[in-house]
Scaffold this motif. Structure first.
Motif, PDB file in Angstrom:
ATOM      1  N   SER A   1     101.236  88.059 129.465  1.00 53.17           N
ATOM      2  CA  SER A   1     100.312  86.947 129.365  1.00 53.17           C
ATOM      3  C   SER A   1      98.945  87.435 129.838  1.00 53.17           C
ATOM      4  O   SER A   1      98.855  88.184 130.816  1.00 53.17           O
ATOM      5  CB  SER A   1     100.793  85.797 130.254  1.00 53.17           C
ATOM      6  N   MET A   2      97.883  86.999 129.145  1.00 53.32           N
ATOM      7  CA  MET A   2      96.539  87.428 129.524  1.00 53.32           C
ATOM      8  C   MET A   2      95.547  86.324 129.166  1.00 53.32           C
ATOM      9  O   MET A   2      95.637  85.732 128.098  1.00 53.32           O
ATOM     10  CB  MET A   2      96.169  88.709 128.765  1.00 53.32           C
ATOM     11  N   GLU A   3      94.609  86.040 130.077  1.00 53.35           N
ATOM     12  CA  GLU A   3      93.551  85.087 129.782  1.00 53.35           C
ATOM     13  C   GLU A   3      92.396  85.829 129.113  1.00 53.35           C
ATOM     14  O   GLU A   3      91.987  86.897 129.574  1.00 53.35           O
ATOM     15  CB  GLU A   3      93.089  84.394 131.052  1.00 53.35           C
ATOM     16  N   VAL A   4      91.897  85.245 128.023  1.00 57.61           N
ATOM     17  CA  VAL A   4      90.889  85.918 127.195  1.00 57.61           C
ATOM     18  C   VAL A   4      89.765  84.946 126.849  1.00 57.61           C
ATOM     19  O   VAL A   4      90.010  83.800 126.491  1.00 57.61           O
ATOM     20  CB  VAL A   4      91.548  86.430 125.883  1.00 57.61           C
ATOM     21  N   ASP A   5      88.539  85.425 126.969  1.00 59.50           N
ATOM     22  CA  ASP A   5      87.368  84.724 126.441  1.00 59.50           C
ATOM     23  C   ASP A   5      86.744  85.688 125.442  1.00 59.50           C
ATOM     24  O   ASP A   5      85.952  86.558 125.808  1.00 59.50           O
ATOM     25  CB  ASP A   5      86.387  84.363 127.561  1.00 59.50           C
ATOM     26  N   GLU A   6      87.126  85.543 124.190  1.00 58.80           N
ATOM     27  CA  GLU A   6      86.704  86.506 123.166  1.00 58.80           C
ATOM     28  C   GLU A   6      85.198  86.475 122.917  1.00 58.80           C
ATOM     29  O   GLU A   6      84.595  87.508 122.644  1.00 58.80           O
ATOM     30  CB  GLU A   6      87.488  86.280 121.880  1.00 58.80           C
ATOM     31  N   ASP A   7      84.574  85.303 123.018  1.00 59.05           N
ATOM     32  CA  ASP A   7      83.124  85.221 122.793  1.00 59.05           C
ATOM     33  C   ASP A   7      82.357  86.023 123.831  1.00 59.05           C
ATOM     34  O   ASP A   7      81.369  86.681 123.517  1.00 59.05           O
ATOM     35  CB  ASP A   7      82.655  83.770 122.816  1.00 59.05           C
ATOM     36  N   ALA A   8      82.817  85.970 125.074  1.00 59.45           N
ATOM     37  CA  ALA A   8      82.141  86.691 126.157  1.00 59.45           C
ATOM     38  C   ALA A   8      82.647  88.129 126.284  1.00 59.45           C
ATOM     39  O   ALA A   8      82.063  88.933 127.003  1.00 59.45           O
ATOM     40  CB  ALA A   8      82.351  85.962 127.479  1.00 59.45           C
ATOM     41  N   GLY A   9      83.753  88.437 125.600  1.00 59.03           N
ATOM     42  CA  GLY A   9      84.328  89.775 125.703  1.00 59.03           C
ATOM     43  C   GLY A   9      85.060  89.996 127.015  1.00 59.03           C
ATOM     44  O   GLY A   9      85.226  91.127 127.445  1.00 59.03           O
ATOM     45  N   ASP A  10      85.504  88.905 127.650  1.00 56.08           N
ATOM     46  CA  ASP A  10      86.218  89.002 128.922  1.00 56.08           C
ATOM     47  C   ASP A  10      87.722  88.963 128.685  1.00 56.08           C
ATOM     48  O   ASP A  10      88.230  88.060 128.010  1.00 56.08           O
ATOM     49  CB  ASP A  10      85.834  87.846 129.857  1.00 56.08           C
ATOM     50  N   TYR A  11      88.402  89.933 129.261  1.00 53.72           N
ATOM     51  CA  TYR A  11      89.851  90.018 129.157  1.00 53.72           C
ATOM     52  C   TYR A  11      90.410  90.135 130.562  1.00 53.72           C
ATOM     53  O   TYR A  11      90.084  91.072 131.285  1.00 53.72           O
ATOM     54  CB  TYR A  11      90.263  91.226 128.315  1.00 53.72           C
ATOM     55  N   GLY A  12      91.228  89.161 130.957  1.00 57.01           N
ATOM     56  CA  GLY A  12      91.794  89.156 132.294  1.00 57.01           C
ATOM     57  C   GLY A  12      92.858  90.222 132.470  1.00 57.01           C
ATOM     58  O   GLY A  12      93.234  90.921 131.529  1.00 57.01           O
ATOM     59  N   GLU A  13      93.336  90.318 133.685  1.00 56.09           N
ATOM     60  CA  GLU A  13      94.415  91.265 133.984  1.00 56.09           C
ATOM     61  C   GLU A  13      95.706  90.785 133.327  1.00 56.09           C
ATOM     62  O   GLU A  13      96.056  89.613 133.427  1.00 56.09           O
ATOM     63  CB  GLU A  13      94.624  91.362 135.498  1.00 56.09           C
ATOM     64  N   PRO A  14      96.424  91.654 132.671  1.00 55.52           N
ATOM     65  CA  PRO A  14      97.689  91.249 132.071  1.00 55.52           C
ATOM     66  C   PRO A  14      98.735  90.967 133.141  1.00 55.52           C
ATOM     67  O   PRO A  14      98.798  91.657 134.155  1.00 55.52           O
ATOM     68  CB  PRO A  14      98.089  92.446 131.206  1.00 55.52           C
ATOM     69  N   LYS A  15      99.518  89.920 132.914  1.00 58.48           N
ATOM     70  CA  LYS A  15     100.633  89.573 133.800  1.00 58.48           C
ATOM     71  C   LYS A  15     101.920  89.799 133.029  1.00 58.48           C
ATOM     72  O   LYS A  15     102.091  89.243 131.936  1.00 58.48           O
ATOM     73  CB  LYS A  15     100.549  88.120 134.239  1.00 58.48           C
ATOM     74  N   ILE A  16     102.790  90.610 133.564  1.00 61.89           N
ATOM     75  CA  ILE A  16     104.065  90.871 132.901  1.00 61.89           C
ATOM     76  C   ILE A  16     105.004  89.708 133.175  1.00 61.89           C
ATOM     77  O   ILE A  16     105.305  89.401 134.325  1.00 61.89           O
ATOM     78  CB  ILE A  16     104.664  92.208 133.356  1.00 61.89           C
ATOM     79  N   LEU A  17     105.448  89.059 132.099  1.00 67.01           N
ATOM     80  CA  LEU A  17     106.359  87.935 132.218  1.00 67.01           C
ATOM     81  C   LEU A  17     107.803  88.401 132.201  1.00 67.01           C
ATOM     82  O   LEU A  17     108.637  87.871 132.934  1.00 67.01           O
ATOM     83  CB  LEU A  17     106.116  86.934 131.084  1.00 67.01           C
ATOM     84  N   GLU A  18     108.108  89.360 131.333  1.00 70.77           N
ATOM     85  CA  GLU A  18     109.465  89.904 131.226  1.00 70.77           C
ATOM     86  C   GLU A  18     109.395  91.321 130.701  1.00 70.77           C
ATOM     87  O   GLU A  18     108.471  91.689 129.993  1.00 70.77           O
ATOM     88  CB  GLU A  18     110.326  89.066 130.272  1.00 70.77           C
ATOM     89  N   ARG A  19     110.422  92.087 131.043  1.00 71.27           N
ATOM     90  CA  ARG A  19     110.589  93.425 130.469  1.00 71.27           C
ATOM     91  C   ARG A  19     112.077  93.653 130.270  1.00 71.27           C
ATOM     92  O   ARG A  19     112.890  93.157 131.037  1.00 71.27           O
ATOM     93  CB  ARG A  19     109.946  94.488 131.341  1.00 71.27           C
ATOM     94  N   VAL A  20     112.391  94.393 129.235  1.00 75.08           N
ATOM     95  CA  VAL A  20     113.788  94.645 128.923  1.00 75.08           C
ATOM     96  C   VAL A  20     113.911  96.015 128.270  1.00 75.08           C
ATOM     97  O   VAL A  20     112.998  96.476 127.589  1.00 75.08           O
ATOM     98  CB  VAL A  20     114.348  93.534 127.993  1.00 75.08           C
ATOM     99  N   GLY A  21     115.029  96.680 128.519  1.00 74.64           N
ATOM    100  CA  GLY A  21     115.291  97.967 127.883  1.00 74.64           C
ATOM    101  C   GLY A  21     114.507  99.097 128.499  1.00 74.64           C
ATOM    102  O   GLY A  21     114.094  99.045 129.661  1.00 74.64           O
TER     103      GLY A  21
END
Length: 86
Positions: A59-79
């Motif tokens: 999951s990541m919060e994004v403001d595409e107009d401003a070019g801001d990309y938040g830190e990614p949060k890992i919700l799940e991982r498998v394998g």
């Protein structure tokens, strides 16, 4: 534009064998409509019904107009996935 949440399903596949054996490679990331859609994809990988080595749901919060990309949060991982810090 406002900040929006993006849910990304990042698959990993086994690449061609190199020195030391097969290597994990990034598959094509998939933008999901919801966390539930992403979890359905993760469940398929966990059940072994795909040829993927593993996957991460992010999951990541994004403001595409401003070019801001938040830190990614890992919700799940498998394998088989590379080690990353949450």
């Amino acid at each position: 534009m406002a900040v929006t949440e993006r849910i990304i399903f990042q698959p990993y596949i086994w690449g061609k064998p190199k020195r030391g054996g097969p290597q994990l490679e990034l598959g094509t990331p998939i933008l999901c409509w919801s966390v539930e859609e992403g979890r359905r994809r993760i469940d398929k990988v966990a059940a072994g019904s795909t040829s993927m080595a593993g996957a991460i749901l992010v999951s990541m919060e994004v403001d595409e107009d401003a070019g801001d990309y938040g830190e990614p949060k890992i919700l799940e991982r498998v394998g088989d996935v590379p080690e990353v810090e949450d």
